[in-house]
Design an enzyme around this catalytic site. Structure first.
Site, PDB file in Angstrom:
ATOM      1  N   GLU A   1     -23.598 -10.084  -8.102  1.00 21.51           N
ATOM      2  CA  GLU A   1     -24.296 -10.975  -9.029  1.00 21.51           C
ATOM      3  C   GLU A   1     -24.039 -12.452  -8.734  1.00 21.51           C
ATOM      4  O   GLU A   1     -23.518 -13.184  -9.578  1.00 21.51           O
ATOM      5  CB  GLU A   1     -23.916 -10.641 -10.477  1.00 21.51           C
ATOM      6  CG  GLU A   1     -24.338  -9.230 -10.816  1.00 21.51           C
ATOM      7  CD  GLU A   1     -24.160  -8.851 -12.280  1.00 21.51           C
ATOM      8  OE1 GLU A   1     -25.058  -8.224 -12.854  1.00 21.51           O
ATOM      9  OE2 GLU A   1     -23.111  -9.181 -12.845  1.00 21.51           O
TER      10      GLU A   1
ATOM     11  N   GLU B   1     -24.939   0.254  -9.576  1.00 22.63           N
ATOM     12  CA  GLU B   1     -24.524   0.450 -10.963  1.00 22.63           C
ATOM     13  C   GLU B   1     -25.661   1.179 -11.669  1.00 22.63           C
ATOM     14  O   GLU B   1     -26.812   0.768 -11.580  1.00 22.63           O
ATOM     15  CB  GLU B   1     -24.264  -0.891 -11.669  1.00 22.63           C
ATOM     16  CG  GLU B   1     -23.059  -1.619 -11.123  1.00 22.63           C
ATOM     17  CD  GLU B   1     -22.803  -2.988 -11.787  1.00 22.63           C
ATOM     18  OE1 GLU B   1     -23.157  -3.171 -12.960  1.00 22.63           O
ATOM     19  OE2 GLU B   1     -22.251  -3.854 -11.082  1.00 22.63           O
TER      20      GLU B   1
END
Ligand code: GAL
Ligand code: MG
Length: 943
Positions: free
Chosen positions: A412, A478
């Site tokens: 991220e 994820e």
């Protein structure tokens, strides 16, 4: 005034170049045994150190004697120096890189180190495996060097500063430095020397890096010194018939490099990673699926510090849950962790210590990855070294590990030139593994990544990736956010993953809850007066902080299990989902369970090679009929461990004993607002004003309720505002938790009472208009039949059913339904329908933030030990609790829960599924309770 730790040209001073992690030994045998403490060249510095903490580093008083101490490794927040701070996306300070707050806390660590006569002849190095965030090392008052990069090693040569005998070692650790901008992971922000620190004694002309290359044929060492290869029997091996490594059969060789006086061991696995034309991930040519989990280092009392033993226990638990893959979110783990992954067998996505998520919130609101904006440090040339060196330090440290299959550039952090530079460096250095970086998808997945990776896509997006023209493997780095009660819909993901070659699997978010445990209570963001925090978003583990399991854990084990089975035309078909293991290594136990009793059983060994399916004939006797249900239960076992289980409903004719249908001995009399139902030895009381049963022959203790509320789960996080009146929001919801039950009519006719009514939240139109018929019989039993219509534009319901209040003494019960753990319509594959005993107390599940729990799906019978029984031919759902939904809704920590003075028994028509929408996609439609026409009934009987 730019400080050293804010200066991009001093990422470190005097730190040694990155190298493979190893410990030099003074004999061949010791190197083989691999116990660092036995090496004459190793001195572990873990232990109690002198300590001084300064809230501002400028206040340091170098001449003050140390009066305090702290264990190493540790995090200072765990010892009362500062409170912990949990923040997810937001930085805990302004976004003004490379500058950090002027008041920068500092911990000063001090101890003596002893250099023996023999060590004094040699070179001495110090290795820090993890320090957050900036360290400066001093020996005998002279500054040796500095480093940053919390989860990466820092090594310094101390030789010129040391003398034989006692020496003085001081380490100054700053809370923040420019590197903190690269360490904005979603976790508690802890500081200190939190991993091992040790000294190494080295030859004058010591080897530095040790690189050993292995594929599926050979092991190649081209460095200096001699290299001996031992197999697992400890004998020398020329690799003429090599045994390959994979996560199921993790065969390791030991390479011993001998040079000068040093012996250095490395565990080597022979394996090759490639990608098929279909986009499959191949290990040694075999397509594998990654059944993974994201692992953070987290401990409820020690923060980032986990002992080797704790890490090993976690890996063993993961193995027992059929996991074969770990993403080291979001930084490299300790070297020991990877050694254990080699040994136990895991495919590891090794991720370097980079996350800059907070740039997405540097303006008010969440702007996301606007990386066309040069604010992003991943685009700024002066930051490039800071990025690339974090790739270098990971790859150099971990390159000999067979377990590492992907190098991950971080998490991220947007995408820009600096990520391209990292990828390029890695591809040049090590082309035997794949490069992974999820945020590359924010710019359309350039070819700097070898795997395309996504977070939390729903099933249809996931399928879209599988069908696209891009032939790179698709990885869900994820998925299935395991927060609180959940995750629910894992099986749906795995049905899809198995059906598409390009979907190579994924990692559940995440392994364990992050909490700070105080007086037995799990604390989280907001409990520490933080300037910014993210509440309980850190409590999102598949296991609790003590690593105990919940229903979601077992559901994950089931989705990942190596055996999938089904009944096809009365025949059992078993699929072997392993990639390298024949099921004949296990024993398959089967049993026929009729009405909760085992009526036949046996065991056998099935010879089913990996990736194949076979029909298996079981020689069982079936009953002709049953009352509640007849099932085939399967268990796949090796040693003491069960790896897989399944249950199949054999659909045997169900014949229930006839129910009483006479009402000759009853009298129903109306008195004020009541109808009293008298029979042979019993009295029930019905309240006509509320249209509800008020008492069932003294076995209940208060008015029944018709209700739809459940205490929102973490996964109901987004839908709950449409359900309830919460957080003073009187606009968004149907206000199901502020409910009015309106009775328009309540009619007594013969032995039956018919109620017409509606349910509505405060300020809203009724959402449910119903008729409920109660019929009373001679044996004291009551039929309840509810039919009704849900308003067309009403949101799907949390649940719908009756709540009975029972005296506290009526704790215990048995039921025929899905258990013994809690089960929901999308989280029950791990459980069996059967006859179970339980109690309200046992049903409680200690989610860190109290929430809905304890449901049992597919129930046909509930018998409270006080004699009250609920049954139906059509399965219903039950919940027996010492707490009410309202109490569970209110409480924010486990210690705020106070038991009600009665037991609540829910007899529900349906309960919505669980899903994983706390961060994942919305609950899959089929698991939402969105029916508009409701028709359901059950019979209450008394002993
Ligand atoms: C992801 C992130 C994780 C964690 C998770 C939410 O976006 O990569 O670090 O924050 O969401 O729990
Ligand atoms: Mg993040």
């Amino acid at each position: 005034m730019m400080r050293e730790y804010e200066n991009l040209s001093t990422l470190h001073t005097n730190r040694e170049p990155a190298r493979t992690h190893y410990i030099p030994y003074d004999s061949f045998e010791k190197a083989v045994a691999g116990n660092p403490a036995d090496s004459a060249y190793y001195q572990l510095l873990n232990g109690v150190w002198d300590f001084a903490y300064y809230a501002r580093d400028i206040d340091e008083n170098e001449s003050a004697p140390f009066t305090e101490s702290i264990p190493v490794p540790s995090c200072w927040q765990c010892y009362g120096y500062e409170d912990p701070n949990y923040t997810n996306v937001n930085y805990p300070y302004p976004v003004d890189p490379p500058f950090v707050p002027d008041d920068n806390p500092m911990g000063v660590y001090h101890r003596n180190i002893t250099i023996s006569e023999s060590w004094a002849q040699r070179r001495t190095y110090i290795v820090f495996e993890g320090v957050s965030s900036h360290l400066s090392v001093f020996v005998n008052g002279t500054k040796v060097g500095t480093s940053m990069g919390s989860h990466l090693p820092a090594e310094f040569e101390l030789t010129p500063y040391l003398h034989q005998g006692e020496n003085d070692l001081t380490v100054k650790v700053r809370k923040w430095c420019l590197g903190s901008y690269l360490e904005d992971q979603d976790f508690f922000r802890f500081n200190g020397i939190f991993r091992d620190v040790y000294l190494l004694s080295r030859d004058q002309d010591r080897l530095w890096d040790i690189e050993i290359n292995a594929d599926d044929k050979n092991i190649v060492y081209t460095g200096e010194g001699t290299c001996t290869i031992l197999n697992q029997n400890g004998t020398e091996d020329d690799l003429s018939s090599p045994i390959l490594w994979n996560a199921e059969k993790p065969y390791l060789y030991t390479a011993i490099i001998h040079h000068g006086s040093e012996f250095i061991a490395q565990k080597i696995g022979l394996r090759k990673i490639s990608v098929s034309p279909l986009g499959e991930l191949l290990i040694n040519g075999v397509a594998v699926k990654l059944k993974g989990v994201n692992h953070h280092d987290t401990h409820p009392e020690h923060g980032y510090y986990e002992t080797n033993d704790e890490l090993l226990q976690e890996l063993k638990l993961m193995k027992s849950l059929n996991m074969n893959c770990i993403r080291t979110s979001h930084y490299p783990p300790t070297p020991y962790f990877l050694e254990m992954c080699d040994q136990l067998g895991f495919y590891v996505v090794d991720e370097t210590d980079i996350e800059t998520h907070g740039f997405c919130t540097r303006f008010p609101g969440y702007v996301g990855y606007d990386t066309e904006n040069m604010d992003w440090i991943c685009r700024r040339p002066e930051w490039q070294n800071a990025y690339v060196e974090r790739a270098v330090r990971m790859v150099e440290r971990d390159k000999n590990h067979p377990c590492v299959i992907f190098w991950s550039l971080g998490n991220e952090s947007g995408y820009g030139e600096n990520f391209a530079a990292m990828s390029q460096w890695i591809h040049n250095r090590d082309n035997s593994r794949l490069v992974h970086y999820e945020s590359a998808n924010t710019v359309g997945n350039p070819d700097t990544v070898d795997v395309v990776s996504y977070m939390y896509p729903d099933l249809s997006r996931t399928d879209g990736f599988a069908q696209s023209d891009d032939m790179r493997p698709v990885f869900l780095c994820e998925y299935s956010h395991a927060m609180g009660n959940g995750p629910g819909d894992l099986m749906d993901y795995w049905r899809l993953i198995y059906s598409r070659p390009k979907l190579i699997g994924g990692c559940i978010w995440e392994w364990a809850d992050h909490t700070v445990l105080r007086n037995g209570v799990g604390l989280y963001g907001g409990d520490f007066n933080e300037m910014t925090h993210d509440g309980n978003f850190c409590c999102d583990g598949l296991v609790f902080h003590d690593r105990s399991f919940k229903a979601g854990t077992l559901e994950a084990k089931h989705a990942y299990q190596p055996m999938w089975s089904k009944m096809e035309n009365g025949q059992l078909k078993i699929q072997n989902c392993y990639d390298f293991t024949n099921l004949n290594e296990f024993t398959l136990f089967w049993e026929i369970e009729t009405d909760g009793k085992i009526t036949d059983s046996g065991s056998l060994i099935v010879d089913i090679p990996p990736h194949t399916a076979k029909t298996v004939a079981l020689d069982y006797q079936l009953p002709e009929q049953c009352a509640l249900g007849c099932f085939l239960n399967l268990r796949l076992v090796k040693g003491e461990t069960e790896f897989a289980s399944d249950q199949h409903d054999l659909e045997i004719r169900r014949v229930s004993s006839p129910l009483c249908d006479s009402s000759n001995t009853l009298t129903l009399t109306q008195e004020a607002e009541y109808i009293l139902i008298h029979g042979n030895g019993f009295t029930h009381k019905f309240n006509t004003h509320y249209g509800l049963l008020e008492d069932v022959n003294g076995l209940t203790c208060g008015m029944t309720q018709l209700s739809v509320w459940r205490a929102p789960t973490d996964n109901d996080r987004r839908i709950k505002s449409q359900w309830g009146y919460l957080n003073n929001d009187n606009q968004s919801g149907e206000n199901f938790n502020r409910l009015f039950n309106k009775v328009y009519d309540c009619k007594l006719e013969g032995n039956s009472i018919t109620v017409t009514g509606s349910l509505a939240g405060v300020s809203r139109l009724p959402f449910f208009r119903y008729t409920c018929v109660y019929r009373f019989f001679d044996d004291g039993s009551i039929d309840v039949n509810l039919s009704g219509t849900v308003r067309e534009n009403c949101i799907w319901l949390p649940r719908l059913g009756f709540e009975f209040k029972l005296p506290k003494s009526a704790q215990h019960f048995s039921y025929f339904g899905m258990g013994p753990g809690e089960t929901y319509c999308d989280m029950h594959h791990y459980a069996n329908t059967g006859m179970y005993q339980s109690s309200a107390e046992v049903e409680y599940v200690p989610y860190i933030v109290p929430q809905e729990h304890g449901n049992h799906y597919d129930t046909r019978l509930l018998k409270m030990d006080n004699g009250l029984t609920f049954a139906s031919d059509t399965p219903f759902e039950i919940n027996v609790s010492e707490y009410t939904s309202e109490m569970l809704t209110e409480a924010m920590h486990t210690n705020e829960l106070v038991k009600a003075d009665y037991i609540t028994v829910r007899i529900d028509y349906k309960v919505s599924g669980i899903g994983s929408a706390s961060c994942g996609p919305e609950l899959i439609e089929t698991y939402r309770f969105s029916e508009k026409e409701i028709q359901y009934g059950f019979r209450i009987s008394i002993d």
